[in-house]
Design a protein around this motif. Structure first.
Motif, PDB file in Angstrom:
ATOM      1  N   VAL A  16       0.803  -1.054  -0.124  1.00 21.37           N
ATOM      2  CA  VAL A  16      -0.057  -0.009   0.104  1.00 21.37           C
ATOM      3  C   VAL A  16       1.015   1.150  -0.083  1.00 21.37           C
ATOM      4  N   GLY A  17       0.783   2.369  -0.679  1.00 16.48           N
ATOM      5  CA  GLY A  17       1.194   3.183  -0.884  1.00 16.48           C
ATOM      6  C   GLY A  17       1.536   4.150  -2.239  1.00 16.48           C
ATOM      7  N   HIS A  18       2.054   5.222  -2.217  1.00 19.16           N
ATOM      8  CA  HIS A  18       1.804   6.249  -3.384  1.00 19.16           C
ATOM      9  C   HIS A  18       2.765   5.687  -4.361  1.00 19.16           C
ATOM     10  N   GLY A  19       2.186   5.521  -5.757  1.00 18.45           N
ATOM     11  CA  GLY A  19       2.817   4.916  -6.692  1.00 18.45           C
ATOM     12  C   GLY A  19       3.229   3.436  -6.910  1.00 18.45           C
ATOM     13  N   VAL A  20       2.557   2.596  -6.002  1.00 17.77           N
ATOM     14  CA  VAL A  20       2.976   1.515  -5.869  1.00 17.77           C
ATOM     15  C   VAL A  20       2.254   0.598  -7.034  1.00 17.77           C
ATOM     16  N   ARG A  21       1.385   0.954  -7.973  1.00 13.05           N
ATOM     17  CA  ARG A  21       1.002   0.319  -8.942  1.00 13.05           C
ATOM     18  C   ARG A  21       1.947  -0.368  -9.935  1.00 13.05           C
ATOM     19  N   SER A  22       3.294   0.591  -9.927  1.00 21.22           N
ATOM     20  CA  SER A  22       4.129  -0.003 -10.883  1.00 21.22           C
ATOM     21  C   SER A  22       4.966  -1.320 -10.388  1.00 21.22           C
ATOM     22  N   SER A  23       4.611  -1.551  -9.198  1.00 21.09           N
ATOM     23  CA  SER A  23       5.108  -2.614  -8.413  1.00 21.09           C
ATOM     24  C   SER A  23       4.644  -4.150  -8.562  1.00 21.09           C
ATOM     25  N   VAL A  24       3.666  -4.016  -9.321  1.00 20.31           N
ATOM     26  CA  VAL A  24       2.912  -5.399  -9.630  1.00 20.31           C
ATOM     27  C   VAL A  24       3.602  -6.166 -10.277  1.00 20.31           C
ATOM     28  N   VAL A  25       4.381  -6.034 -11.240  1.00 17.44           N
ATOM     29  CA  VAL A  25       5.399  -7.300 -11.822  1.00 17.44           C
ATOM     30  C   VAL A  25       6.373  -7.831 -10.790  1.00 17.44           C
ATOM     31  N   GLU A  26       6.809  -6.619  -9.948  1.00 15.04           N
ATOM     32  CA  GLU A  26       7.562  -6.942  -8.937  1.00 15.04           C
ATOM     33  C   GLU A  26       7.127  -8.071  -7.900  1.00 15.04           C
ATOM     34  N   VAL A  27       5.858  -7.750  -7.601  1.00 16.90           N
ATOM     35  CA  VAL A  27       5.087  -8.573  -6.464  1.00 16.90           C
ATOM     36  C   VAL A  27       5.098 -10.149  -7.219  1.00 16.90           C
ATOM     37  N   VAL A  28       4.567  -9.894  -8.463  1.00 20.83           N
ATOM     38  CA  VAL A  28       4.368 -11.453  -9.185  1.00 20.83           C
ATOM     39  C   VAL A  28       5.745 -12.050  -9.068  1.00 20.83           C
ATOM     40  N   ASP A  29       6.712 -11.396  -9.317  1.00 24.04           N
ATOM     41  CA  ASP A  29       8.189 -12.244  -9.252  1.00 24.04           C
ATOM     42  C   ASP A  29       8.406 -12.505  -7.669  1.00 24.04           C
ATOM     43  N   ASP A  30       8.008 -12.045  -6.798  1.00 18.27           N
ATOM     44  CA  ASP A  30       8.341 -12.074  -5.442  1.00 18.27           C
ATOM     45  C   ASP A  30       7.429 -13.546  -5.160  1.00 18.27           C
ATOM     46  N   LEU A  31       6.417 -13.437  -5.780  1.00 14.71           N
ATOM     47  CA  LEU A  31       5.512 -14.848  -5.405  1.00 14.71           C
ATOM     48  C   LEU A  31       5.643 -15.712  -6.180  1.00 14.71           C
ATOM     49  N   HIS A  32       6.736 -15.744  -7.288  1.00 14.91           N
ATOM     50  CA  HIS A  32       7.321 -16.915  -8.145  1.00 14.91           C
ATOM     51  C   HIS A  32       6.061 -17.393  -9.008  1.00 14.91           C
ATOM     52  N   LEU A  33       5.270 -16.451  -9.533  1.00 16.82           N
ATOM     53  CA  LEU A  33       3.950 -16.946 -10.366  1.00 16.82           C
ATOM     54  C   LEU A  33       4.965 -16.682 -11.752  1.00 16.82           C
ATOM     55  N   GLN A  34       4.381 -17.924 -12.452  1.00 16.66           N
ATOM     56  CA  GLN A  34       4.912 -18.096 -14.105  1.00 16.66           C
ATOM     57  C   GLN A  34       3.927 -17.846 -14.997  1.00 16.66           C
ATOM     58  N   GLY A  35       4.141 -17.753 -16.310  1.00 14.82           N
ATOM     59  CA  GLY A  35       3.325 -17.729 -17.205  1.00 14.82           C
ATOM     60  C   GLY A  35       2.671 -16.388 -17.389  1.00 14.82           C
ATOM     61  N   ARG A  36       1.496 -16.580 -18.179  1.00 13.60           N
ATOM     62  CA  ARG A  36       0.843 -15.220 -18.524  1.00 13.60           C
ATOM     63  C   ARG A  36      -0.199 -14.971 -17.814  1.00 13.60           C
ATOM     64  N   PRO A  37      -0.452 -13.437 -17.241  1.00 14.15           N
ATOM     65  CA  PRO A  37      -1.512 -13.153 -16.700  1.00 14.15           C
ATOM     66  C   PRO A  37      -2.657 -12.846 -17.263  1.00 14.15           C
ATOM     67  N   LEU A  38      -3.778 -12.720 -16.662  1.00 10.39           N
ATOM     68  CA  LEU A  38      -5.086 -12.391 -17.358  1.00 10.39           C
ATOM     69  C   LEU A  38      -5.388 -11.204 -16.570  1.00 10.39           C
ATOM     70  N   LEU A  39      -5.442  -9.950 -16.966  1.00 10.42           N
ATOM     71  CA  LEU A  39      -6.068  -8.804 -16.306  1.00 10.42           C
ATOM     72  C   LEU A  39      -7.584  -8.669 -16.396  1.00 10.42           C
ATOM     73  N   VAL A  40      -8.348  -8.824 -15.315  1.00 13.96           N
ATOM     74  CA  VAL A  40      -9.719  -8.695 -15.308  1.00 13.96           C
ATOM     75  C   VAL A  40      -9.974  -7.288 -14.798  1.00 13.96           C
ATOM     76  N   THR A  41     -10.817  -6.467 -15.766  1.00 17.45           N
ATOM     77  CA  THR A  41     -10.946  -5.151 -15.487  1.00 17.45           C
ATOM     78  C   THR A  41     -12.293  -4.576 -15.741  1.00 17.45           C
ATOM     79  N   SER A  42     -12.753  -3.554 -15.615  1.00 14.62           N
ATOM     80  CA  SER A  42     -14.014  -2.837 -16.078  1.00 14.62           C
ATOM     81  C   SER A  42     -13.608  -1.546 -17.036  1.00 14.62           C
ATOM     82  N   PRO A  43     -14.477  -0.916 -17.579  1.00  9.74           N
ATOM     83  CA  PRO A  43     -13.921  -0.014 -18.518  1.00  9.74           C
ATOM     84  C   PRO A  43     -13.296   1.244 -17.803  1.00  9.74           C
TER      85      PRO A  43
END
Length: 353
Positions: A16-43
């Motif tokens: 949680v914090g200012h500008g952490v949106r740019s940390s999503v890829v880093e968080v994914v790396d920390d979780l050791h997730l592999q492969g493609r992500p599917l982003l589920v969003t609305s307009p």
């Protein structure tokens, strides 16, 4: 003697914090997730956050898929499941408000894939909980699911969300007061399973907002921070209890019934806030905390009356006298209120004239 083991599933990372949106890829790396992500969003969240997140993945050499859903329905869940299978993704990321995150949560549970929560509005304690809520015809289903593996909440984005969404989130949290009252009552009268820890955590989140209501103001990132922390704690309480009980009582039944009678007139959080004023009165009468709840809601510009919800008085009475029928959950409403009693509590609390 303890006869039952308890598994508490919580997110591994909360950022949680200012500008952490740019940390999503880093968080994914920390979780050791592999492969493609599917982003589920609305307009709107797609433009605000999902496309920038997708660009970050592309810069890291990962090709993300995106699916945009228009509404929170079981059809949307099915659309996400079909997209995930067609795109051969490995995990999901819900980017948006409660709608997108609940749909991602429920789809990921069906697919047995992990998911991340990236909220763009502080309007919903489902951003971290193990529950999803989806309307289905004349009713609403609260569905058990896995909580997110991680939450990335950018307070800069959250502070820029429409103010009414933030006040709805605040009202949803403040209503934890009456949800816990109902939970204790159900434990005493119906032997419903109860967790002191989850209840205390839920109440604490409500107290944070009531005590700091005068500090919650539009456009302030500090306000987004306070509200987001409270939403996180409320979601954790539900995960600890493995139930929505810490954050959902008679005030939520009232809101769900309004959704049936007057769909789309007001936001969920605003409806439960008004419901909480009345159910707090039922729990404590004139000496109860209903005035504190009402004053805190008013301080953050959340509705406290039927008129402010843009709902007529008779609709409030109809909802209050029939909402106990929605689900088999014991609350202060018991087996229902008669019209005269409902009109009295709504009038005494100022919800109707």
């Amino acid at each position: 003697m303890f006869e039952k083991s308890t598994w508490i599933r919580l997110p591994r990372n909360v950022v949680v914090g200012h500008g952490v949106r740019s940390s999503v890829v880093e968080v994914v790396d920390d979780l050791h997730l592999q492969g493609r992500p599917l982003l589920v969003t609305s307009p709107t969240p797609r433009q605000v956050a999902a496309e920038p997140v997708a660009a970050d993945f592309e810069a890291a050499g990962i090709d993300p898929a995106i699916v945009t859903i228009e509404s929170a329905t079981f059809d949307s869940v099915e659309t996400v499941i079909e997209t995930a299978e067609a795109e051969e993704v490995s995990y999901l990321i819900g980017v948006g408000g409660g709608k997108a995150i609940d749909i991602a949560k429920m789809a990921s549970d069906h697919l047995e894939m992990g998911f991340l929560s990236v909220p763009t509005a502080a309007s919903h304690d489902g951003v971290i909980s193990n529950r999803g809520s989806v309307p289905d015809g004349d009713t609403r289903h609260s569905v058990a699911a896995e909580p997110p593996l991680a939450v990335v909440a950018d307070t800069e984005i959250l502070a820029e969300a429409p103010w009414e969404l933030t006040t709805a989130g605040c009202a949803d949290i403040i209503s934890n007061y009456t949800a816990v009252m109902d939970w204790r009552l159900a434990n005493r009268l119906k032997n419903v399973e109860y967790s002191e820890y989850a209840a205390a955590l839920s109440e604490m989140t409500a107290e944070i907002l009531v005590d700091n209501a005068d500090l919650i103001r539009p456009g302030l990132e500090e306000s987004a921070w306070v509200v987001t922390k409270a939403l996180m704690s409320s979601g954790v309480a539900m995960s600890i209890a493995d139930s929505s009980r810490p954050a959902s009582g008679a005030e939520h039944l009232f809101s769900h019934q309004l959704d049936r009678i007057a769909p789309g007139e007001a936001l969920h959080g605003h409806q439960v806030g008004v419901g909480s004023i009345m159910t707090a009165y039922l729990h404590g009468g004139e000496r109860g905390i209903w005035r504190d709840i009402r004053d805190a809601l008013a301080s953050i510009d959340a509705p406290t009356t039927a008129a402010e919800l843009d709902i007529d008085d008779e609709t409030v009475i109809e909802a209050l006298t029939t909402c106990h029928e929605i689900r088999d959950r014991y609350t202060i409403l018991g087996d229902g209120m008669d019209e005269q009693a409902a009109r009295e509590v709504a009038t005494k609390t100022g919800v109707i004239n």
